[in-house]
Design an enzyme around this catalytic site. Sequence first.
Site, PDB file in Angstrom:
ATOM      1  N   HIS A  50     -21.504  -2.016  54.992  1.00  0.00           N
ATOM      2  CA  HIS A  50     -22.352  -2.892  55.791  1.00  0.00           C
ATOM      3  C   HIS A  50     -22.454  -2.359  57.235  1.00  0.00           C
ATOM      4  O   HIS A  50     -21.663  -1.517  57.655  1.00  0.00           O
ATOM      5  CB  HIS A  50     -21.779  -4.309  55.775  1.00  0.00           C
ATOM      6  CG  HIS A  50     -22.003  -4.997  54.454  1.00  0.00           C
ATOM      7  ND1 HIS A  50     -21.604  -6.284  54.212  1.00  0.00           N
ATOM      8  CD2 HIS A  50     -22.620  -4.562  53.313  1.00  0.00           C
ATOM      9  CE1 HIS A  50     -21.950  -6.629  52.976  1.00  0.00           C
ATOM     10  NE2 HIS A  50     -22.561  -5.599  52.404  1.00  0.00           N
ATOM     11  N   GLU A  52     -21.781  -3.603  60.122  1.00  0.00           N
ATOM     12  CA  GLU A  52     -20.640  -3.807  61.028  1.00  0.00           C
ATOM     13  C   GLU A  52     -19.586  -2.721  60.806  1.00  0.00           C
ATOM     14  O   GLU A  52     -18.975  -2.213  61.751  1.00  0.00           O
ATOM     15  CB  GLU A  52     -20.002  -5.183  60.786  1.00  0.00           C
ATOM     16  CG  GLU A  52     -20.930  -6.355  61.052  1.00  0.00           C
ATOM     17  CD  GLU A  52     -21.791  -6.738  59.854  1.00  0.00           C
ATOM     18  OE1 GLU A  52     -22.130  -5.852  59.033  1.00  0.00           O
ATOM     19  OE2 GLU A  52     -22.142  -7.916  59.747  1.00  0.00           O
ATOM     20  N   CYS A  77     -20.590 -10.869  56.828  1.00  0.00           N
ATOM     21  CA  CYS A  77     -20.318 -11.504  55.530  1.00  0.00           C
ATOM     22  C   CYS A  77     -18.865 -11.955  55.428  1.00  0.00           C
ATOM     23  O   CYS A  77     -17.994 -11.519  56.183  1.00  0.00           O
ATOM     24  CB  CYS A  77     -20.689 -10.558  54.399  1.00  0.00           C
ATOM     25  SG  CYS A  77     -19.652  -9.098  54.306  1.00  0.00           S
ATOM     26  N   CYS A  86     -17.007  -8.243  56.088  1.00  0.00           N
ATOM     27  CA  CYS A  86     -17.099  -7.728  57.462  1.00  0.00           C
ATOM     28  C   CYS A  86     -16.359  -8.637  58.435  1.00  0.00           C
ATOM     29  O   CYS A  86     -15.782  -8.162  59.415  1.00  0.00           O
ATOM     30  CB  CYS A  86     -18.558  -7.625  57.891  1.00  0.00           C
ATOM     31  SG  CYS A  86     -19.451  -6.382  56.991  1.00  0.00           S
ATOM     32  N   ALA A 156     -59.918  -8.513  46.722  1.00  0.00           N
ATOM     33  CA  ALA A 156     -61.105  -8.066  47.453  1.00  0.00           C
ATOM     34  C   ALA A 156     -62.263  -8.949  47.014  1.00  0.00           C
ATOM     35  O   ALA A 156     -62.386  -9.276  45.831  1.00  0.00           O
ATOM     36  CB  ALA A 156     -61.403  -6.606  47.115  1.00  0.00           C
ATOM     37  N   ARG A 189     -48.552  -2.027  47.614  1.00  0.00           N
ATOM     38  CA  ARG A 189     -47.888  -1.955  46.306  1.00  0.00           C
ATOM     39  C   ARG A 189     -46.528  -1.277  46.420  1.00  0.00           C
ATOM     40  O   ARG A 189     -45.585  -1.654  45.735  1.00  0.00           O
ATOM     41  CB  ARG A 189     -48.754  -1.164  45.313  1.00  0.00           C
ATOM     42  CG  ARG A 189     -49.935  -1.947  44.800  1.00  0.00           C
ATOM     43  CD  ARG A 189     -50.755  -1.106  43.836  1.00  0.00           C
ATOM     44  NE  ARG A 189     -51.874  -1.849  43.301  1.00  0.00           N
ATOM     45  CZ  ARG A 189     -52.792  -1.334  42.498  1.00  0.00           C
ATOM     46  NH1 ARG A 189     -52.740  -0.054  42.166  1.00  0.00           N
ATOM     47  NH2 ARG A 189     -53.776  -2.079  42.034  1.00  0.00           N
ATOM     48  N   ARG A 212     -50.759   5.408  43.461  1.00  0.00           N
ATOM     49  CA  ARG A 212     -51.122   6.838  43.462  1.00  0.00           C
ATOM     50  C   ARG A 212     -51.744   7.332  44.761  1.00  0.00           C
ATOM     51  O   ARG A 212     -51.700   8.518  45.053  1.00  0.00           O
ATOM     52  CB  ARG A 212     -52.057   7.141  42.287  1.00  0.00           C
ATOM     53  CG  ARG A 212     -53.384   6.430  42.355  1.00  0.00           C
ATOM     54  CD  ARG A 212     -54.096   6.404  41.020  1.00  0.00           C
ATOM     55  NE  ARG A 212     -55.281   5.554  41.088  1.00  0.00           N
ATOM     56  CZ  ARG A 212     -55.257   4.232  41.020  1.00  0.00           C
ATOM     57  NH1 ARG A 212     -54.099   3.593  40.881  1.00  0.00           N
ATOM     58  NH2 ARG A 212     -56.356   3.527  41.107  1.00  0.00           N
ATOM     59  N   GLY A 283     -56.226 -12.038  37.770  1.00  0.00           N
ATOM     60  CA  GLY A 283     -57.541 -12.323  38.308  1.00  0.00           C
ATOM     61  C   GLY A 283     -57.619 -13.592  39.132  1.00  0.00           C
ATOM     62  O   GLY A 283     -56.593 -14.122  39.587  1.00  0.00           O
ATOM     63  N   VAL A 286     -55.520 -16.742  38.306  1.00  0.00           N
ATOM     64  CA  VAL A 286     -54.087 -16.571  38.591  1.00  0.00           C
ATOM     65  C   VAL A 286     -53.841 -16.690  40.100  1.00  0.00           C
ATOM     66  O   VAL A 286     -52.927 -17.393  40.546  1.00  0.00           O
ATOM     67  CB  VAL A 286     -53.576 -15.202  38.074  1.00  0.00           C
ATOM     68  CG1 VAL A 286     -52.142 -14.969  38.475  1.00  0.00           C
ATOM     69  CG2 VAL A 286     -53.727 -15.123  36.568  1.00  0.00           C
TER      70      VAL A 286
HETATM   71  C1  AOF Z   1     -23.222  -8.001  56.406  1.00  0.00           C
HETATM   72  N1  AOF Z   1     -23.638  -6.793  56.880  1.00  0.00           N
HETATM   73  O1  AOF Z   1     -24.868  -4.969  56.706  1.00  0.00           O
HETATM   74  C2  AOF Z   1     -25.184  -6.623  55.101  1.00  0.00           C
HETATM   75  C3  AOF Z   1     -24.799  -7.903  54.666  1.00  0.00           C
HETATM   76  O2  AOF Z   1     -22.787  -6.538  47.566  1.00  0.00           O
HETATM   77  P1  AOF Z   1     -22.377  -6.443  49.006  1.00  0.00           P
HETATM   78  O3  AOF Z   1     -20.900  -6.461  49.208  1.00  0.00           O
HETATM   79  O4  AOF Z   1     -23.047  -5.297  49.727  1.00  0.00           O
HETATM   80  O5  AOF Z   1     -22.901  -7.798  49.699  1.00  0.00           O
HETATM   81  C4  AOF Z   1     -24.280  -8.048  49.787  1.00  0.00           C
HETATM   82  C5  AOF Z   1     -24.511  -9.311  50.591  1.00  0.00           C
HETATM   83  O6  AOF Z   1     -23.914  -9.174  51.887  1.00  0.00           O
HETATM   84  C6  AOF Z   1     -25.986  -9.582  50.825  1.00  0.00           C
HETATM   85  O7  AOF Z   1     -26.527 -10.385  49.810  1.00  0.00           O
HETATM   86  C7  AOF Z   1     -25.939 -10.324  52.169  1.00  0.00           C
HETATM   87  O8  AOF Z   1     -25.565 -11.679  51.989  1.00  0.00           O
HETATM   88  C8  AOF Z   1     -24.821  -9.607  52.879  1.00  0.00           C
HETATM   89  N2  AOF Z   1     -25.361  -8.442  53.567  1.00  0.00           N
HETATM   90  N3  AOF Z   1     -23.833  -8.563  55.351  1.00  0.00           N
HETATM   91  O9  AOF Z   1     -22.283  -8.576  56.935  1.00  0.00           O
HETATM   92  C9  AOF Z   1     -24.571  -6.078  56.264  1.00  0.00           C
HETATM   93  N4  AOF Z   1     -26.122  -5.906  54.424  1.00  0.00           N
HETATM   94 ZN    ZN Z   2     -20.616  -7.455  55.448  1.00  0.00          ZN
END
Ligand code: AOF
Ligand code: ZN
Length: 334
Positions: A50, A52, A77, A86, A156, A189, A212, A283, A286
């Site tokens: 991550h 951090e 996280c 983190c 379009a 896309r 493409r 279309g 939808v």
């Molecule tokens: C952070 N710093 O840079 C990101 C976070 O599967 P993992 O362990 O990589 O966890 C993914 C989850 O962590 C993601 O769904 C989101 O909630 C968080 N992402 N958190 O502290 C990060 N990318």
């Molecule tokens: Zn994290």
Amino acid sequence: MSHTKFLTRCLQLATYANGRTSPNPMVGAVLVYKGQIIGEGYHHRAGEPHAEVMAINSVQDQSLLTSSTLYCSLEPCAHYGKTPPCSVLITESRIPKVVIGCSDSNDLVNGKGIAHLKSHGVEVVLSENPAAFRELNRVFFCNKDLKRPFVSAKWAQSIDGYLDRLRTKNERATLISGPLASLKTHQLRATADGILVSAKTLNWDQPSLSTRNYFGRNPRPIVLVSSYLPDESALQKLSSPPLFVGNAAMLEGDKIVCDPQAIEHWLPKLLDFGIHHVLVEGGGRVLQSFFDTGCVDEWHRYTSLHTLSSGIPAPDLKLSGTASNLGEDCYERG
Ligand code: AOF
Ligand code: ZN
């Protein structure tokens, strides 16, 4: 001191991984000691460290961490996922202050990262403008908050509001928009995981649904099956094997068997197939039903100068977005 400068840098770092982090969000982090950046990092792709962790590991003199402020675009996280939490690394590194762009709606985090920091005596400051940070990861936040893919709609139309003239199956579709609109569509896309059309559109237009004319990957074709079954010849033309949704019990391949009209019911199930962002291309019926269900998060409309006078009506909507010229077409998005 305003935190804007360093938080903006976090946003900038996060975008270095644009298009590569799905299903994870883009995240950037910066460590600041006495007003100077001493470390930076961003999340490169799912499964990798991550932001951090990258930022903390990039600091040469680790002894400065105990007097530094960590800026991050997303709440750190709190869970053991593919990587350890983190928030624990931050408290173990004894970083005294953390400034956060926005909280993380992932049920595994959602305030728990902030709570962990506070309970360990870390001063936590939240940005006054979380919208800017949420906007960066609008697909991720849609997935986590609404538990469904982010939906873009694109079509379009002629200046008098038709998608196509009335025609038979053997007649070619009317070319409405010009080459720049096509380029833009292929760019769009490339940002989506899936591209959805009805079986009728598939059969009548025989599209490849590929990217493409632009670089990037092809989204997976998703065919909505209601009254028409997809023709084998049309399926052959697709860029990759499709996912069928709707009256698909008798079809071979990946499928979600469901009532095709019940969009709110089957849309969340696309997440199980790795479709976090779906582009709805047609279309007309939808597109209209996606708007009627309130499931369109973003739309793109190309309007040509041509008139058709009659035909398949474009979605009937009061839309206001930003407009620009795209060759001979008017391009609006909102
Ligand atoms: C952070 N710093 O840079 C990101 C976070 O599967 P993992 O362990 O990589 O966890 C993914 C989850 O962590 C993601 O769904 C989101 O909630 C968080 N992402 N958190 O502290 C990060 N990318
Ligand atoms: Zn994290």
